[in-house]
Design a protein around this motif. Structure first.
Motif, mmCIF file in Angstrom:
data_model
loop_
_atom_site.group_PDB
_atom_site.id
_atom_site.type_symbol
_atom_site.label_atom_id
_atom_site.label_comp_id
_atom_site.label_asym_id
_atom_site.label_seq_id
_atom_site.Cartn_x
_atom_site.Cartn_y
_atom_site.Cartn_z
ATOM 1 N N MET A 281 -2.674 5.231 -5.658
ATOM 2 C CA MET A 281 -3.587 5.007 -4.533
ATOM 3 C C MET A 281 -5.043 4.920 -5.003
ATOM 4 O O MET A 281 -5.871 4.296 -4.341
ATOM 5 C CB MET A 281 -3.454 6.121 -3.486
ATOM 6 N N ARG A 282 -5.335 5.552 -6.128
ATOM 7 C CA ARG A 282 -6.712 5.501 -6.636
ATOM 8 C C ARG A 282 -7.096 4.105 -7.123
ATOM 9 O O ARG A 282 -8.273 3.824 -7.328
ATOM 10 C CB ARG A 282 -6.888 6.507 -7.766
ATOM 11 N N GLY B 254 -13.573 8.835 0.271
ATOM 12 C CA GLY B 254 -12.612 8.781 -0.848
ATOM 13 C C GLY B 254 -13.139 9.503 -2.080
ATOM 14 O O GLY B 254 -12.362 10.060 -2.865
ATOM 15 N N TYR C 206 -8.842 22.425 2.737
ATOM 16 C CA TYR C 206 -10.043 21.892 3.370
ATOM 17 C C TYR C 206 -10.681 22.977 4.228
ATOM 18 O O TYR C 206 -10.459 23.044 5.438
ATOM 19 C CB TYR C 206 -9.693 20.657 4.191
ATOM 20 N N LEU D 118 0.815 -1.226 0.000
ATOM 21 C CA LEU D 118 0.000 0.000 0.000
ATOM 22 C C LEU D 118 0.850 1.279 0.000
ATOM 23 O O LEU D 118 0.342 2.363 -0.236
ATOM 24 C CB LEU D 118 -0.883 0.031 1.251
ATOM 25 N N ASP E 170 -0.291 9.324 -5.829
ATOM 26 C CA ASP E 170 -1.734 9.605 -5.763
ATOM 27 C C ASP E 170 -2.499 8.794 -6.805
ATOM 28 O O ASP E 170 -3.560 8.243 -6.519
ATOM 29 C CB ASP E 170 -2.004 11.105 -5.994
ATOM 30 N N GLN F 277 -13.143 13.609 -0.781
ATOM 31 C CA GLN F 277 -11.813 14.189 -0.535
ATOM 32 C C GLN F 277 -10.808 13.782 -1.611
ATOM 33 O O GLN F 277 -10.000 14.595 -2.041
ATOM 34 C CB GLN F 277 -11.280 13.749 0.835
ATOM 35 N N GLY F 278 -10.855 12.522 -2.002
ATOM 36 C CA GLY F 278 -9.842 12.029 -2.941
ATOM 37 C C GLY F 278 -10.138 12.381 -4.380
ATOM 38 O O GLY F 278 -9.233 12.610 -5.171
ATOM 39 N N THR G 269 -4.741 7.698 4.084
ATOM 40 C CA THR G 269 -3.802 7.552 2.964
ATOM 41 C C THR G 269 -4.384 6.656 1.882
ATOM 42 O O THR G 269 -4.275 6.959 0.690
ATOM 43 C CB THR G 269 -2.466 6.969 3.472
ATOM 44 N N THR G 270 -5.017 5.546 2.309
ATOM 45 C CA THR G 270 -5.566 4.632 1.301
ATOM 46 C C THR G 270 -6.765 5.246 0.574
ATOM 47 O O THR G 270 -7.163 4.761 -0.471
ATOM 48 C CB THR G 270 -6.014 3.289 1.923
ATOM 49 N N LEU G 271 -7.340 6.302 1.160
ATOM 50 C CA LEU G 271 -8.464 6.979 0.489
ATOM 51 C C LEU G 271 -7.976 8.229 -0.249
ATOM 52 O O LEU G 271 -8.715 9.205 -0.403
ATOM 53 C CB LEU G 271 -9.540 7.331 1.521
ATOM 54 N N SER G 272 -6.719 8.190 -0.682
ATOM 55 C CA SER G 272 -6.127 9.260 -1.505
ATOM 56 C C SER G 272 -6.161 10.617 -0.806
ATOM 57 O O SER G 272 -6.347 11.650 -1.456
ATOM 58 C CB SER G 272 -6.846 9.380 -2.855
ATOM 59 N N THR G 273 -6.026 10.620 0.508
ATOM 60 C CA THR G 273 -6.036 11.879 1.248
ATOM 61 C C THR G 273 -4.757 11.975 2.065
ATOM 62 O O THR G 273 -4.457 11.069 2.843
ATOM 63 C CB THR G 273 -7.261 11.940 2.189
#
Lengths: 258, 257
Positions: free
Chosen positions: A82-83, A107, B38, A53, A79, A110-111, B131-135
Motif C-alpha cells: 500500500m505504501r 498518510g 491512536y 488496490l 502494508d 498515520q501511515g 486503506t489507501t493511506l496505509s491506515t
C-alpha cells in the motif's frame, strides 16, 4: 527486471452475486507510463481499480505489482504494498473532520509515523505544488469548492511520493477549465515523481491529456488497447462510438423508451 | 411464495449477520490490543462518549430516581411498606435502572452518531481512502470507539447511580416527609458492593454493544443518504434490543444461585 510491467492483470474476474462485473481483464502498464481506461458507466472500471488496490478481492485471475502477486496479500506484505500506492478518488474522499493540511499529511503521519510539524511543512509544500496557498491548509474540506477539493485530493495522493498513482474520474463534476487545470496538474505531478499511473474516466479530453496508452473496457472485458495517438483510428466500432459520444452503435444503453 | 422458504431465508440471513457481527467484533477487539494505538482518537472518543453524554445521562437518572421514589411510596402504601422507599430506590437504580436507562440514552446519542459518521465515510469512499493511506480502518475508526465506550459507560453509570439516588432523596425528603439523615443512613446500610459492581459490569458490556452496533452498521452502510439513515436507525434499534438481552444475561450470571 525493467522488462517486468509495473502493473499486470491477467484474467481478473469479479462478480457480485449473479452479475459478472469483470470478466477476465488483461492489462499491462510499463514502469513510468500512464494508462487510461475508458468505458461507460457500470462497465467495471471502478471495480477493476479497487481490485488492484486490494479494496476488493477478485474471484479469479492474477494481479501483479512489480512482478509480485498481490491477490490475497495480507498483513505486513499488504502494508508494504500500500505504501507504493496513491489514489485520487472520484469524490475526493477528504476526511471532513480534519483540516486540509491534516488530510494531505494523513498518510505521512498515520501511515509512516512522521512527526506532525514535519508533516505539516511537507503538506504545505504539496499544496503549493497543486497551486494552493498555505492558508488553505487551515480550512476544513467543507469550506472548499469542488475544484479545490480535487486539488487537495491530488496533493494527498502525491504527498508520500508513491510509485503508482490511481485516478478515479479525476475531472468528473468540474467545469471544463477547472478540469483542464486538474489534468495539467496531474501531468506535471506525475512527471515530477516519475510514477506509473492507472486512471479511469469517461472524459475523453482528460484521457487525451494524461494518457500514454488508452484501454477500453466493455462488459467487464478489455476490448481495445493502444497508444493515445491511435485512439481516433482504432478501427474498433465500440471505441469509435464511445469517443464520439454517439447513441447509435454497438454499445446499447439499457434505456426504456417512453 | 413458499412460507417454509421464507422462514429458511430469514434464518440463514440471521445466522449470516450474527457471524459477520461476531467476526467484526473480534477484529475490533483485536485491534484494541495491537499497536499502533491512536491515543488522540481514543481521547476524542472518551470526550465524545463520556463527557458529552453526562447531561443526558444525569438528567435521565435524576428523573428516574425521583419517579421511582414516588411510585414505590404509592405502591408500598397499599401494604404498609412506604418505609422501603430508600432501600428500593438504591437497589433499583444501582442494579437496573442506572445502567439500563443510561445505556439506552447513550445508545440513542452515541450509537446513532457513530453509525452516521462512519456510514457517511463509507458512502463517500473515505474508508477506502484510509486503506489507501496505509491506515487500517478497524484500528483507526472501530478500536478507539469500542475502547472508549467500554471504559466510559461504567463511569457514566456510576455518576448516574449517584444522581439517581439523589433524585430519590430529593423526593423522599422534600415531598414524602422522610428524615434526611435516616434516608441516607438507610441507603448506605442497605447497599451492597455487589449491587454497584454488577451495575458497572453491565455498563461496560452495554458500552461495548453501543459502540459495536454503531460501528458495524456504519461500516456496512450502502446506498447514499438513505443507506446512512437506515444504518443509523438499525444501530439504535439493535443496540437497544441487545442491551436489554445482555441485561438479562448479566443479571442471571450475577444473581443466579
Amino acid at each position: 527486471m525493467n522488462d517486468v510491467p509495473k502493473i499486470r492483470l491477467q484474467g481478473v474476474q469479479k462478480r457480485f452475486g449473479p452479475k459478472v462485473v469483470l470478466d477476465g481483464v488483461d492489462l499491462e502498464i510499463p514502469r513510468g507510463k500512464s494508462l487510461v481506461v475508458i468505458g461507460g458507466s457500470g462497465t467495471g472500471k471502478s471495480v477493476m481499480i479497487k481490485c488492484v488496490l486490494g479494496l476488493m478481492r477478485p474471484e479469479k485471475g492474477s494481479i501483479q505489482i512489480d512482478g509480485e502477486e498481490t491477490v490475497g496479500l495480507r498483513g505486513d506484505a499488504r502494508d508494504r504494498l500500500m505504501r507504493k500506492f496513491g489514489m485520487l478518488f472520484q469524490g475526493a474522499a477528504l476526511f471532513d473532520s480534519l483540516r486540509v493540511w491534516e488530510n494531505v499529511a494523513f498518510g505521512l503521519i498515520q501511515g509512516r509515523g512522521m512527526g506532525r510539524v514535519q508533516a505539516k511543512k511537507l503538506a504545505q509544500e504539496k499544496l503549493g505544488q497543486v497551486g494552493l496557498g498555505a492558508e488553505v491548509g487551515e480550512l476544513f474540506p467543507a469550506e472548499l469548492s469542488g475544484g479545490m477539493q480535487k486539488r487537495v485530493a491530488l496533493a494527498r495522493a502525491i504527498a508520500a511520493e508513491p510509485e503508482i498513482i490511481f485516478f478515479d474520474e479525476p475531472t468528473t463534476g468540474l467545469d471544463p477549465i477547472m478540469a483542464d487545470v486538474i489534468n495539467d496538474l496531474i501531468v506535471h505531478c506525475v512527471e515530477q515523481l516519475g510514477a506509473t499511473t492507472l486512471s479511469i474516466t469517461h472524459d475523453m479530453a482528460s484521457a487525451r491529456k494524461i494518457a500514454d496508452r488508452v484501454a477500453m473496457i466493455h462488459k467487464g472485458k478489455i476490448i481495445w488497447t493502444g497508444p493515445v495517438e491511435e485512439v481516433d483510428r482504432s478501427g474498433n466500432p465500440f471505441v469509435d462510438q464511445f469517443i464520439h459520444g454517439r447513441a447509435e452503435g454497438p454499445i446499447h444503453m439499457e434505456v426504456r423508451r417512453p | 411464495m413458499n412460507p417454509f422458504a421464507a422462514v429458511g431465508r430469514a434464518f440463514i440471513t440471521f445466522l449470516r449477520t450474527a457471524g459477520k457481527l461476531g467476526i467484526f467484533g473480534f477484529h475490533g477487539v483485536r485491534h484494541i490490543f495491537a499497536p499502533p494505538f491512536y491515543m488522540r482518537l481514543i481521547g476524542q472518543q472518551i470526550m465524545s462518549i463520556g463527557y458529552y453524554s453526562l447531561p443526558v445521562v444525569g438528567l435521565t437518572a435524576l428523573f428516574t430516581g425521583m419517579v421511582l421514589a414516588l411510585q414505590i411510596y404509592i405502591g408500598g402504601s397499599r401494604f404498609n411498606a412506604e418505609s422501603l422507599v430508600a432501600n428500593i430506590v438504591v437497589l433499583g437504580i444501582t442494579r437496573e435502572l442506572g445502567p439500563v436507562i443510561g445505556a439506552l440514552m447513550v445508545a440513542g446519542r452515541v450509537s446513532a452518531a457513530m453509525a452516521a459518521e462512519i456510514g457517511t465515510m463509507r458512502v463517500t469512499e473515505q474508508i477506502d481512502a484510509l486503506t489507501t493511506l496505509s491506515t487500517n480502518p478497524f484500528k483507526y475508526l472501530v478500536a478507539p470507539r469500542l475502547l472508549a465506550a467500554t471504559l466510559m459507560m461504567p463511569l457514566l453509570v456510576l455518576i448516574a447511580d449517584i444522581i439517581g439516588v439523589m433524585g430519590g432523596y430529593i423526593v423522599g425528603t422534600g415531598k414524602l416527609g422522610f428524615n434526611e439523615a435516616t434516608y441516607l443512613q438507610t441507603t448506605y446500610d442497605f447497599l451492597e458492593a455487589s449491587d454497584v459492581v454488577s451495575g458497572l459490569v453491565k455498563a461496560a458490556v452495554f458500552g461495548f454493544i453501543i459502540a459495536l452496533m454503531g460501528c458495524y452498521h456504519g461500516f456496512h452502510s450502502q446506498g447514499g443518504a438513505q443507506g446512512v439513515g437506515r444504518a443509523t436507525t438499525n444501530a439504535v434499534v439493535s443496540a437497544s434490543i441487545l442491551i436489554l438481552f445482555a441485561n438479562y444475561l448479566v443479571t442471571e450470571l450475577f444473581f443466579s444461585k
